[in-house]
Design an enzyme around this catalytic site. Structure first.
Site, PDB file in Angstrom:
ATOM      1  N   LYS A  53       0.839  -1.208   0.000  1.00 32.59           N
ATOM      2  CA  LYS A  53       0.000   0.000   0.000  1.00 32.59           C
ATOM      3  C   LYS A  53       0.874   1.260   0.000  1.00 32.59           C
ATOM      4  O   LYS A  53       0.594   2.223  -0.704  1.00 32.59           O
ATOM      5  CB  LYS A  53      -0.947  -0.024   1.207  1.00 32.59           C
ATOM      6  CG  LYS A  53      -2.079  -1.020   1.017  1.00 32.59           C
ATOM      7  CD  LYS A  53      -2.878  -1.304   2.276  1.00 32.59           C
ATOM      8  CE  LYS A  53      -3.872  -2.446   1.982  1.00 32.59           C
ATOM      9  NZ  LYS A  53      -4.615  -2.885   3.168  1.00 32.59           N
ATOM     10  N   GLN A  97      -5.018  -1.756   9.267  1.00 30.61           N
ATOM     11  CA  GLN A  97      -4.822  -3.037   8.589  1.00 30.61           C
ATOM     12  C   GLN A  97      -5.468  -4.172   9.394  1.00 30.61           C
ATOM     13  O   GLN A  97      -5.194  -4.325  10.581  1.00 30.61           O
ATOM     14  CB  GLN A  97      -3.312  -3.300   8.394  1.00 30.61           C
ATOM     15  CG  GLN A  97      -2.996  -4.563   7.639  1.00 30.61           C
ATOM     16  CD  GLN A  97      -3.520  -4.547   6.194  1.00 30.61           C
ATOM     17  OE1 GLN A  97      -3.411  -3.554   5.488  1.00 30.61           O
ATOM     18  NE2 GLN A  97      -4.124  -5.641   5.766  1.00 30.61           N
ATOM     19  N   ASP A 120     -11.277   2.709   3.475  1.00 30.83           N
ATOM     20  CA  ASP A 120     -11.652   1.330   3.160  1.00 30.83           C
ATOM     21  C   ASP A 120     -13.131   1.214   2.787  1.00 30.83           C
ATOM     22  O   ASP A 120     -13.549   0.210   2.223  1.00 30.83           O
ATOM     23  CB  ASP A 120     -11.381   0.417   4.371  1.00 30.83           C
ATOM     24  CG  ASP A 120     -10.025  -0.253   4.283  1.00 30.83           C
ATOM     25  OD1 ASP A 120      -9.557  -0.482   3.148  1.00 30.83           O
ATOM     26  OD2 ASP A 120      -9.446  -0.553   5.333  1.00 30.83           O
TER      27      ASP A 120
END
Ligand code: NDP
Length: 285
Positions: A53, A97, A120
């Site tokens: 990422k 995460q 997200d």
């Protein structure tokens, strides 16, 4: 013989589009687009995801801030960090995460991230916006799947889309996105009866189960679009939920594993981070 949908190439295109937009954003607003990534613990797969990422962020010109906390961090420590990122006006998007260590209450931690910084797209507000067909941040993997399906150029209106899997991060949001595109949507899961009869009717078949080669050729309609979300590690290496070699002879389009949905997730994350920054500027927040 199916046309292979090249997720690697399409994800690169998405990242190049984001790169241009980020450049214009920086020129116009005289500041960076900033993404904060929180990793708790030492999970090797999570470490790789986070590193990828950060690499993608660098490629598109997004500033990424990495915060790594030890495995046995307290709930309070993680919450304090997330709250500080929420309060930090220079941070546009916050990504925690997953999975978090089992000792932590993930739902509580994720609920601290406000919709405008939820890159997200997992928050209740963004999920609600998706269900209401309103603008919001779309979850990355489903948004990537839609981009792959649209890349085929096939008209979606009225098509029968069958989704196998109903998770909050893949199956459910993909179903809503395909419904928004005027598909007729059927969602299947582990309690579905006569699964094969249903999948064999699918013009668009999305499999997000997590079982190697579960979708066999006899479960697929001739000339279908087949999207394989599954990532399964086997003795013979990585494979999807779909028996690729057999199904590719029958489908019109198919995504490979690896190189299909996988690369799209990070590309859509970059797109979401940019949109979070833009929305904050436009709303003055
Ligand atoms: P979950 O385990 O959360 O959900 C799996 C779903 O599959 C559940 O809805 C389950 O049904 C259903 N299912 C399980 N067995 C069957 C069966 N025999 N018949 C029909 N349905 C079944 O998984 P995720 O959605 O998180 O992930 C699915 C797969 O996609 C995994 O392989 C994962 O690694 C991969 N993935 C890939 C991503 C990418 O970037 N490419 C991103 C996210 C996930 P029920 O609800 O009844 O239990």
């Amino acid at each position: 013989m199916a046309e292979i949908i090249d997720g690697k190439a399409i994800s690169l295109k998405v990242k190049e589009e984001v790169k241009e937009k980020v450049l214009s954003f920086k020129e116009k607003y005289k500041r960076d687009v900033t993404l904060a990534v929180v990793l708790v613990g030492e999970d090797p797969a999570s470490k790789i995801y986070v590193a990828n990422k950060m690499k993608a962020a660098e490629f598109v010109g997004i500033k990424s801030l990495s915060f790594t906390l030890p495995t046995f961090s307290s709930q309070q420590n993680v919450e304090t960090l997330v709250k500080s990122l929420v309060a930090d006006k220079s941070v546009d998007g916050i990504l925690v995460q997953l999975p978090l260590p089992k000792t932590l209450d993930s739902d509580k931690i994720l609920s601290l991230i406000p919709a405008e910084k939820d890159v997200d797209g997992f928050s209740a507000e963004n999920t609600g916006n998706l269900a209401l067909f309103k603008d919001g941040t779309a979850p990355c993997t489903p948004a990537g799947i839609m981009r792959l399906i649209k890349s085929t150029g096939v008209e979606l209106i009225g098509k029968h889309a069958v989704i196998v899997g109903r998770s909050n991060i893949v199956g459910k949001p993909v179903a809503l996105m395909l419904l928004k595109e005027d598909c007729t949507v059927t969602v299947c899961h582990s309690k579905t009866r006569n699964l094969k009869e249903i999948t064999a009717q699918a013009d668009i078949l999305v499999s997000a189960i997590g079982k190697p080669k579960f979708i066999t050729e006899d479960m697929v309609k001739e000339n279908a679009i087949v999207v394989d979300v599954g990532i399964n590690r086997t003795d013979k290496g990585l494979c999807g939920d779909v028996d690729f070699d057999a199904v590719k002879e029958k489908a019109a389009f198919i995504t490979p594993v690896p190189g299909g949905v996988g690369p799209m997730t990070i590309a859509m994350l970059m797109s979401n981070a940019y949109f979070c920054a833009l929305r904050r500027e436009l709303r003055g927040i």
